[in-house]
Design an enzyme around this catalytic site. Sequence first.
Site, PDB file in Angstrom:
ATOM      1  N   GLN A 173       0.823  -1.220   0.000  1.00 28.62           N
ATOM      2  CA  GLN A 173       0.000   0.000   0.000  1.00 28.62           C
ATOM      3  C   GLN A 173       0.858   1.271   0.000  1.00 28.62           C
ATOM      4  O   GLN A 173       0.330   2.374   0.068  1.00 28.62           O
ATOM      5  CB  GLN A 173      -0.915   0.019   1.235  1.00 28.62           C
ATOM      6  CG  GLN A 173      -1.970  -1.073   1.240  1.00 28.62           C
ATOM      7  CD  GLN A 173      -3.138  -0.793   0.303  1.00 28.62           C
ATOM      8  OE1 GLN A 173      -3.367   0.335  -0.133  1.00 28.62           O
ATOM      9  NE2 GLN A 173      -3.883  -1.833  -0.032  1.00 28.62           N
ATOM     10  N   CYS A 186     -10.103  -8.116   1.189  1.00 26.56           N
ATOM     11  CA  CYS A 186      -9.854  -9.548   1.370  1.00 26.56           C
ATOM     12  C   CYS A 186     -10.120  -9.926   2.819  1.00 26.56           C
ATOM     13  O   CYS A 186      -9.379 -10.688   3.428  1.00 26.56           O
ATOM     14  CB  CYS A 186      -8.447  -9.895   0.948  1.00 26.56           C
ATOM     15  SG  CYS A 186      -7.358  -8.497   0.748  1.00 26.56           S
TER      16      CYS A 186
HETATM   17  C1  LIG Z   1      -3.513  -6.179  -1.583  1.00 27.26           C
HETATM   18  C2  LIG Z   1      -2.536  -6.436  -0.511  1.00 27.26           C
HETATM   19  C3  LIG Z   1      -1.869  -7.659  -0.426  1.00 27.26           C
HETATM   20  C4  LIG Z   1      -2.168  -8.812  -1.355  1.00 27.26           C
HETATM   21  O1  LIG Z   1      -1.762  -8.580  -2.656  1.00 27.26           O
HETATM   22  P1  LIG Z   1      -2.306  -9.527  -3.843  1.00 27.26           P
HETATM   23  O2  LIG Z   1      -1.620  -8.995  -5.056  1.00 27.26           O
HETATM   24  O3  LIG Z   1      -3.777  -9.388  -3.853  1.00 27.26           O
HETATM   25  O4  LIG Z   1      -1.878 -10.906  -3.531  1.00 27.26           O
HETATM   26  C5  LIG Z   1      -0.958  -7.825   0.589  1.00 27.26           C
HETATM   27  N1  LIG Z   1      -0.713  -6.847   1.480  1.00 27.26           N
HETATM   28  C6  LIG Z   1      -1.336  -5.658   1.427  1.00 27.26           C
HETATM   29  C7  LIG Z   1      -1.024  -4.614   2.440  1.00 27.26           C
HETATM   30  C8  LIG Z   1      -2.273  -5.418   0.435  1.00 27.26           C
HETATM   31  O5  LIG Z   1      -2.902  -4.248   0.405  1.00 27.26           O
END
Ligand SMILES: *Cc1c(COP(=O)(O)O)cnc(C)c1O
Length: 399
Positions: free
Chosen positions: A195, A343
């Site tokens: 992020q 998620c």
């Molecule tokens: C979106 C996200 C992930 C997971 O990434 P993917 O590409 O969906 O596997 C892991 N850590 C953080 C902080 C995220 O925002």
Amino acid sequence: MELPKKPFKKRFVYLDHGAATPLDPAVFFEMKPWLTTCFGNPSALYGFGVQAKKHVEYCRAAVSKVLESQPDTIFFTSGGTESNNAAILGVARAHKANGKHIITTRIEHSAVLEPISQLEKEGFEISYLSVDNVGNIDIEEFKRKLRKDTILVSIMYINNEIGVINPIAEIGKEILKWRKQNETSYPYFHTDACQAVSTQDLHVEKLHVDLLSLNGSKIYGPKGTGVLYKRRGVEISPLLYGGGQEAGARGGTENVAGIAGMAKALVMAELDKAEYDSVRIIRNYFWNCIKKSIPDVTLNGPDVEDNTRAPQNLNVSFLEVDAETLLLYLDEYGIMCSKGSACETDKAGSHVLLAIGLDEEHMRGAIRFTLGKNTSKRDIEYVMKYLPALVQVLRNNKT
Ligand SMILES: *Cc1c(COP(=O)(O)O)cnc(C)c1O
């Protein structure tokens, strides 16, 4: 009370950039040849293959430049989840003879918490750092938790739900000090920076990190793409054994188009960092509008004026409102946002909001808005035409 009238011309206002960003046309342009005419397997010996291989290495160099590291420290993965798993499980499995203690925080993404909880089942001991009521960890508590058998520290750069920014460089310095005092190369330091790309410094030497996870789909790149940075000399066991690609760290034919898109997106994000000053201004404008026109709302995470809050994140609790219902109503008007993280696997509500001490009522009404580099004041004005009325309808209909 009735629902606000649907607009004559529906506008789409996408405020869920923390979950996914649109693919930038310039990124797509970079990807296209590798999906069509230049389809060779990078391991092949003829021209088509050599060309693809060369491009993967060109992208590796481009990514390493952004992180100010060397190309051989960059590994392409299928996303943030894989990068986190590769780092955490990889270190744990390669170094368990030297210690089985791991330090992390209560507010990590599930792509960190879940592999760590798997390790717990395999006999590792985990220390979870608590956070204060806006999400900040306590460096002194962190220092107290360091032990001789700590082999790994995993602390995220920016939290995906409440936007709190962790002092990665400061933690990195403490780890260096500890290693020196104890004449050890442990613990290794991993950060999930998925992020953080759009707004934070990614210079790995300044951050003193050994492993860093990135993701393409949150930075206007393609989904299913990611990067793991791994400092030279740090051994990790691979997740995927196969044909020896990625210097043996990850078997499997390279996703050449994805790699091209990931690299282009990262380079562009680095150049676009200045744009996030205006994102901060629009985010603050949005929060001020909400505060002014909707009673009984609270901000989750650091104050919007605080520089420990990511400029694109706004997480708000609407009391006496069910966030999921509000979200679905907003969607009817073309407004897209999320509750907690995209998620979210926690059944009992967000583990992040729980960690900052929210009660059930504040958790139930929590909505996350994440702005993007193209979010405009007009978008916010459109949202404010409907949001206050919808909140009120939901409150009135509560019996
Ligand atoms: C979106 C996200 C992930 C997971 O990434 P993917 O590409 O969906 O596997 C892991 N850590 C953080 C902080 C995220 O925002």
